[in-house]
Write a protein that holds these residues in place. Sequence first.
Motif: not given
Ligand code: FDA
Length: 407
Positions: A19, A22-23, A40, A54, A137, A167, A172, A178, A350
Amino acid sequence: MADEYSQSTKQYDVAVLGAGAAGLMAAIEAGKRGKSVVLVDHAERAGKKILISGGGRCNFTNLHTTPANFLSENPHFAKSALSRYTPQEFIALVEKHAIPYHEKTLGQLFCDRAAQDIVTMLLAEASGAGVELKLKTGVRGVERNDEGFTVTTHDGTVSAKNVVVATGGLSIPKMGATGIGYEIARAFELEIVETRPALVPLVFSPADEEKWCDLTGLSADVVASTPGSPYHPARKPEVTFREKLLLTHKGVSGPAVLQISSYWKPGKPVVFDLAPGQVVFDLMLAPDAIRTAEAMAYYLKETTLPQRFATRWMRLNTPEQWKNPQVKGLEEALHRWTVVPAGTEGYAKAEVTAGGVSTAELDSTTMGVKKMPGLYFIGEAVDVTGHLGGFNFQWAWASGAAAGRAV
Ligand code: FDA
């Protein structure tokens, strides 16, 4: 609760795993089309990375998004999704929810108040679209069954006709990242482009650390480049970014460095032009010019670098003689400060993970796995990585919308 859940026999149209940005988008788009959707996540709340993004204000998109703002083994892959879900579409959503925002610079849009506004908006949209949110979950794996897929979680199983894996990447881990998305991909025998930390500070070699790290906090306007980067979409010999460089207690950071880090390969140099577009030492070529390190440092400070940076740079680069070829050499060196980083600060620092599920496995209009109908990968889990400046969220929204409209 666990038992009730594990005994659930409900089959959803769509299970979205993760969630994050993207999700949430995929779930909303699928829900709006009348699909039954379960979203989930192992975290205790949705969109945790959005909240810290940001600097807490979420740079939620970039007005100037083009496919050239992304790295991928296939630079054409992102075009379809990006063209069918544009920054304007996300801005329309933000405006519908009356969220105040502003353009900071270079097309980067930020919330005026806080990133929480974006999460609240997405959760309201998800709830309006009937999405069922299952937090705390953890997903362990996905298997194909006769009617669709079984998702195994730490809290029982979920059945769904379609599964969207959102996911994220490895960046971080403290925030809950994960590698489960890659594990699921491997279980379905999908190719993975080797992952690496991107948009990440670079670490100096011990020798450079000794020379520079006491100047932590000083910054300069530079052009950063990586000669011969293998990661540039168009395989151009040199990728460049003109932004700020920041000296840190371990090496270099700041927007110019974060951008170039995505293109950097271990062992390769990164080159900084410390005086972009300027000729700093030309007055020193006059026959009567006073040629001393102090005088040169003065010119450096007046034109380009902060004083202590200028003095240090001159001290480290003072030639044995002060003839014209040496002055010209200094000018050249200033425009090509070459650093061979010892490494990066890794996934712990990163902003994103480059590499991921190979785009060769996916249909670019739907994000569906070509050889496994019903399975989708979106967001950071896929081998599409944006530049700094709101591009990564735009990819999350666009790839999420592509899958949500296709399931
Ligand atoms: P995202 O990481 O957001 O979501 C993945 C989800 O999957 C998480 O909620 C996680 O809990 C869940 N998950 C993982 N493993 C799991 C498991 N085994 N079971 C259940 N759930 C699981 N980008 C941008 O465009 N502008 C910005 O200002 C910023 N700033 C920024 C600051 C910082 C500190 C970081 C670390 C990153 C950014 N980014 C950014 C990048 C941006 O945050 C990133 O590209 C997106 O969050 C990616 O979105 P996703 O939904 O793919 O992954």
